[in-house]
Scaffold this active site. Structure first.
Site, PDB file in Angstrom:
ATOM      1  N   ARG A 114     -10.430  -1.078  -7.079  1.00  0.00           N
ATOM      2  CA  ARG A 114     -10.475  -0.617  -6.043  1.00  0.00           C
ATOM      3  C   ARG A 114     -10.460  -1.443  -4.922  1.00  0.00           C
ATOM      4  O   ARG A 114     -11.327  -2.328  -4.669  1.00  0.00           O
ATOM      5  CB  ARG A 114     -11.690   0.591  -5.859  1.00  0.00           C
ATOM      6  CG  ARG A 114     -11.808   1.132  -4.324  1.00  0.00           C
ATOM      7  CD  ARG A 114     -12.931   2.070  -4.436  1.00  0.00           C
ATOM      8  NE  ARG A 114     -13.493   2.572  -2.979  1.00  0.00           N
ATOM      9  CZ  ARG A 114     -12.471   3.496  -2.296  1.00  0.00           C
ATOM     10  NH1 ARG A 114     -11.440   4.216  -3.104  1.00  0.00           N
ATOM     11  NH2 ARG A 114     -12.980   3.974  -1.104  1.00  0.00           N
ATOM     12  N   ASP A 156       0.850  -1.108  -0.110  1.00  0.00           N
ATOM     13  CA  ASP A 156       0.049  -0.005   0.113  1.00  0.00           C
ATOM     14  C   ASP A 156       0.957   1.172  -0.076  1.00  0.00           C
ATOM     15  O   ASP A 156       2.100   1.273   0.245  1.00  0.00           O
ATOM     16  CB  ASP A 156      -0.865   0.078   1.339  1.00  0.00           C
ATOM     17  CG  ASP A 156      -1.655   1.166   1.423  1.00  0.00           C
ATOM     18  OD1 ASP A 156      -2.326   1.611   0.510  1.00  0.00           O
ATOM     19  OD2 ASP A 156      -1.624   1.814   2.704  1.00  0.00           O
ATOM     20  N   ASP A 192      -0.375   5.038   1.153  1.00  0.00           N
ATOM     21  CA  ASP A 192      -0.492   5.935   2.159  1.00  0.00           C
ATOM     22  C   ASP A 192      -0.534   5.163   3.436  1.00  0.00           C
ATOM     23  O   ASP A 192      -1.364   4.308   3.670  1.00  0.00           O
ATOM     24  CB  ASP A 192      -1.647   6.845   1.935  1.00  0.00           C
ATOM     25  CG  ASP A 192      -1.519   7.633   0.269  1.00  0.00           C
ATOM     26  OD1 ASP A 192      -0.263   7.731   0.219  1.00  0.00           O
ATOM     27  OD2 ASP A 192      -2.689   7.969  -0.006  1.00  0.00           O
ATOM     28  N   GLN A 241      -6.660   5.741  -4.765  1.00  0.00           N
ATOM     29  CA  GLN A 241      -6.432   7.353  -4.990  1.00  0.00           C
ATOM     30  C   GLN A 241      -7.803   7.672  -5.450  1.00  0.00           C
ATOM     31  O   GLN A 241      -7.946   8.499  -6.388  1.00  0.00           O
ATOM     32  CB  GLN A 241      -5.205   7.306  -5.978  1.00  0.00           C
ATOM     33  CG  GLN A 241      -4.116   7.026  -5.204  1.00  0.00           C
ATOM     34  CD  GLN A 241      -3.654   7.698  -4.217  1.00  0.00           C
ATOM     35  OE1 GLN A 241      -4.109   8.798  -3.761  1.00  0.00           O
ATOM     36  NE2 GLN A 241      -2.829   7.187  -3.074  1.00  0.00           N
TER      37      GLN A 241
HETATM   38 MG   LIG Z   1      -2.865   3.001   3.670  1.00  0.00          MG
END
Ligand SMILES: [Mg+2]
Length: 187
Positions: free
Chosen positions: A110, A11, A13, A55
């Site tokens: 997603r 991942d 973020d 995102q």
């Molecule tokens: Mg994350």
């Protein structure tokens, strides 16, 4: 004919860089301590390393897809400057409810859906059985498990509050990416 590659799906973020909400400019990139070192260790151990990131800020109109690609390029430049590299960055710009077409859609990429992982697996001849997903959100654990990967969970980013929501039990939970990678490479 060609050999299959073991891979790590990361991942972005809350895993590699701090999750400060929707990162919309390159100057908001702040690496979680040890994350570049972690990528370096994985590359030295022979893994392909990919980023798999939702995102939806694109769909929501917080930043453009061009800006997202710029942010990813700048992040990767920092990683290159740290003496290592990623093998690919795969992002989902969609959201099922927010924004306008084509970004507003029920996509298959997603997370917790597996479209991005499957794309990377196909493009890079990845051996699922030798590969892992690492992230700080329950959707990372579900996406990984749905794709047949083993998963590692992190307490950085959303980890602390997401931990109780994780349905597919990870093989390990670590306080950050570097700790997770050191654990994995010691197995
Ligand atoms: Mg994350």
């Amino acid at each position: 004919m060609s050999d299959k590659h073991k891979a790590i799906f990361l991942d972005r973020d809350g895993t590699i860089i701090e999750d400060s909400g929707y990162i919309s400019r390159p100057d908001q990139i702040k690496f979680i301590p040890g994350s570049i070192e972690a990528i370096k260790l994985l590359k030295e151990a022979g893994f392909k390393v990919f980023v798999i990131t939702n995102q939806s800020g694109v769909a929501r109109g917080y930043f453009s897809e061009d800006m997202l690609q710029t942010i990813d390029k700048v992040m990767h430049r920092h990683i290159l400057n740290g003496g290592t590299h990623l093998d690919g960055i795969y992002y989902c710009p969609h959201h099922p409810e927010h924004g306008v077409y084509p970004y507003k859609q029920e996509c298959d990429c997603r997370k917790p859906q597996t479209g991005l992982i499957k794309k990377a697996v196909k493009e890079h001849n990845v051996d699922i059985a030798q590969s892992f997903m690492i992230g700080d959100h329950s959707c990372d654990m579900e996406a990984g498990a749905n794709a047949g990967l083993k998963t590692l969970f992190l307490l950085t980013g959303h980890g602390e509050k997401e931990q109780s929501k994780v349905k597919h039990k990870p093989i390990h939970t670590a306080k950050n990416l570097l700790e997770a990678v050191k654990w994995l490479l010691a197995q």
